[in-house]
Write an enzyme that holds these catalytic residues in place. Sequence first.
Site: not given
Ligand code: PXP
Length: 241
Positions: A9, A45, A47, A52, A72, A192, A216
Amino acid sequence: MTTTNLSVNINKIALIRNARGSNFPNLIAIAQDCERFGAQGITVHPRPDERHVRFDDLQPLKDIVTTEFNIEGYPSSHFIDSVLAIKPHQVTLVPDEPNAITSDHGWDTIKHLQYLTDIVKEFKSNGIRVSLFLDPLEQLVESSAKIGVDRIEFYTGPYAKNYPANKEKAIEKYRNAAFFAKEIGLGINAGHDLNLDNLRYLKQEIPHLAEVSIGHALIVDALYLGLENTIQMYLRELDVV
Ligand code: PXP
């Protein structure tokens, strides 16, 4: 054993770029480098506030990603129209509030069954694989299958939070829901707060995991370890390299 793909990501890279208003770091070059370093997918992702990744990043990314492109987000009409125009390999629908700091829960697939069924149908009829962000509960998995999705993505925030104190307890609900999902024919993604500490155990307990999307922690690790080395280290946790 199923290969579990690592989708990187790159939202946090876009966040750094946006901080200065120029094109540095270059998101496209970094996406290409992530693939060159072994990532099997790129996730973004967008938003609503575009803090971002921005909606106008999506097409240039689609044009260069050679692995799997996963978008996403919350299915606002703007999001739906953009995804339908771009046709990524996968869309992951997330029930985010417009000003959420980060995603912190999955869909109530029972309450929103009809709403999600209609949206999912539209994506699927355009050849886009659909995944729903979900908490690990069998009832939610069951209604996801009724909605017609291909995959579910488990929200692994609580797993990550509880892992240090008691990993067996932390994984329990996820493992049960994952095996139930397998039985009824749904593919499983997860994401996540996954990191170099908790990733291997997730994969060990859910061997049929199809994909993890990690942003992250991976980007923070890259500050210390370098992006190429970090991606290789995550792949090693998944037994890919
Ligand atoms: N999956 C979804 C739906 C998310 O919103 C996020 C964060 O944007 C992630 C996965 C990835 O999470 P992390 O950034 O904590 O690795």
